[in-house]
Design a protein around this motif. Structure first.
Motif, short mmCIF file in Angstrom:
data_model
loop_
_atom_site.label_atom_id
_atom_site.label_comp_id
_atom_site.label_asym_id
_atom_site.label_seq_id
_atom_site.Cartn_x
_atom_site.Cartn_y
_atom_site.Cartn_z
N THR A 1 -7.20 -5.68 -1.48
CA THR A 1 -6.86 -6.38 -2.72
C THR A 1 -5.43 -6.02 -3.15
O THR A 1 -4.84 -5.04 -2.69
N TRP A 2 -4.93 -6.84 -4.07
CA TRP A 2 -3.58 -6.62 -4.58
C TRP A 2 -3.47 -5.26 -5.28
O TRP A 2 -2.47 -4.55 -5.13
N SER A 3 -4.49 -4.87 -6.02
CA SER A 3 -4.42 -3.58 -6.71
C SER A 3 -4.34 -2.42 -5.72
O SER A 3 -3.70 -1.40 -6.00
N ALA B 1 -0.96 1.75 -3.29
CA ALA B 1 -0.30 2.34 -2.12
C ALA B 1 1.21 2.41 -2.34
O ALA B 1 1.86 3.38 -1.96
N ALA B 2 1.76 1.38 -2.97
CA ALA B 2 3.20 1.37 -3.26
C ALA B 2 3.56 2.50 -4.21
O ALA B 2 4.54 3.23 -3.98
N GLU B 3 2.78 2.67 -5.26
CA GLU B 3 3.04 3.75 -6.21
C GLU B 3 2.94 5.11 -5.52
O GLU B 3 3.76 5.99 -5.76
N ALA B 4 1.94 5.29 -4.68
CA ALA B 4 1.75 6.57 -3.99
C ALA B 4 2.92 6.90 -3.08
O ALA B 4 3.28 8.07 -2.92
N GLY B 5 3.51 5.88 -2.50
CA GLY B 5 4.62 6.09 -1.56
C GLY B 5 6.00 5.90 -2.15
O GLY B 5 7.00 5.94 -1.43
N GLN C 1 7.27 3.14 -3.35
CA GLN C 1 7.81 1.89 -2.84
C GLN C 1 7.39 0.74 -3.74
O GLN C 1 6.59 0.92 -4.66
N THR C 2 7.89 -0.44 -3.42
CA THR C 2 7.44 -1.64 -4.12
C THR C 2 6.29 -2.26 -3.31
O THR C 2 6.17 -1.99 -2.10
N PRO C 3 5.48 -3.08 -3.95
CA PRO C 3 4.44 -3.77 -3.19
C PRO C 3 5.01 -4.61 -2.04
O PRO C 3 4.42 -4.66 -0.97
N ASP C 4 6.17 -5.23 -2.24
CA ASP C 4 6.80 -6.00 -1.16
C ASP C 4 7.11 -5.11 0.04
O ASP C 4 6.91 -5.53 1.19
N GLU C 5 7.61 -3.91 -0.22
CA GLU C 5 7.90 -2.99 0.89
C GLU C 5 6.63 -2.62 1.64
O GLU C 5 6.63 -2.55 2.88
N VAL C 6 5.55 -2.38 0.91
CA VAL C 6 4.28 -2.03 1.55
C VAL C 6 3.81 -3.17 2.45
O VAL C 6 3.40 -2.96 3.59
N VAL C 7 3.88 -4.40 1.94
CA VAL C 7 3.45 -5.55 2.72
C VAL C 7 4.32 -5.71 3.97
O VAL C 7 3.81 -5.97 5.06
N ARG C 8 5.63 -5.53 3.82
CA ARG C 8 6.51 -5.61 5.00
C ARG C 8 6.17 -4.52 6.01
O ARG C 8 6.14 -4.77 7.22
N ASN C 9 5.89 -3.32 5.52
CA ASN C 9 5.51 -2.22 6.41
C ASN C 9 4.21 -2.54 7.14
O ASN C 9 4.07 -2.25 8.34
N MET C 10 3.26 -3.14 6.43
CA MET C 10 1.99 -3.51 7.05
C MET C 10 2.21 -4.57 8.14
O MET C 10 1.61 -4.49 9.22
N ALA C 11 3.07 -5.54 7.87
CA ALA C 11 3.36 -6.58 8.87
C ALA C 11 4.04 -5.97 10.10
O ALA C 11 3.70 -6.31 11.23
#
Length: 52
Positions: free
Chosen positions: A21-23, A28-32, A34-44
């Motif tokens: 989910t988005w939350s 995960a972004a807060e823990a690292g 980072q921004t949510p966009d960065e997390v999504v890019r990292n996942m991709a």
């Protein structure tokens, strides 16, 4: 949207907690630090490296 299926409902897990989910992405972004966009890019990037 549900990051797993793309249904458009950001917090919908469709009865299965394995769906992301988005939350969870935001947390995960807060823990690292980072921004949510960065997390999504990292996942991709990780998916590409894993041969998705």
């Amino acid at each position: 949207m549900c990051a797993s299926c793309g249904c458009g409902s950001p917090e919908e897990q469709h009865g299965d907690e394995r769906n992301i989910t988005w939350s969870q992405i935001k947390a995960a972004a807060e823990a690292g630090g980072q921004t949510p966009d960065e997390v999504v890019r990292n996942m991709a990037r990780m998916a590409q490296q894993q041969g998705s």
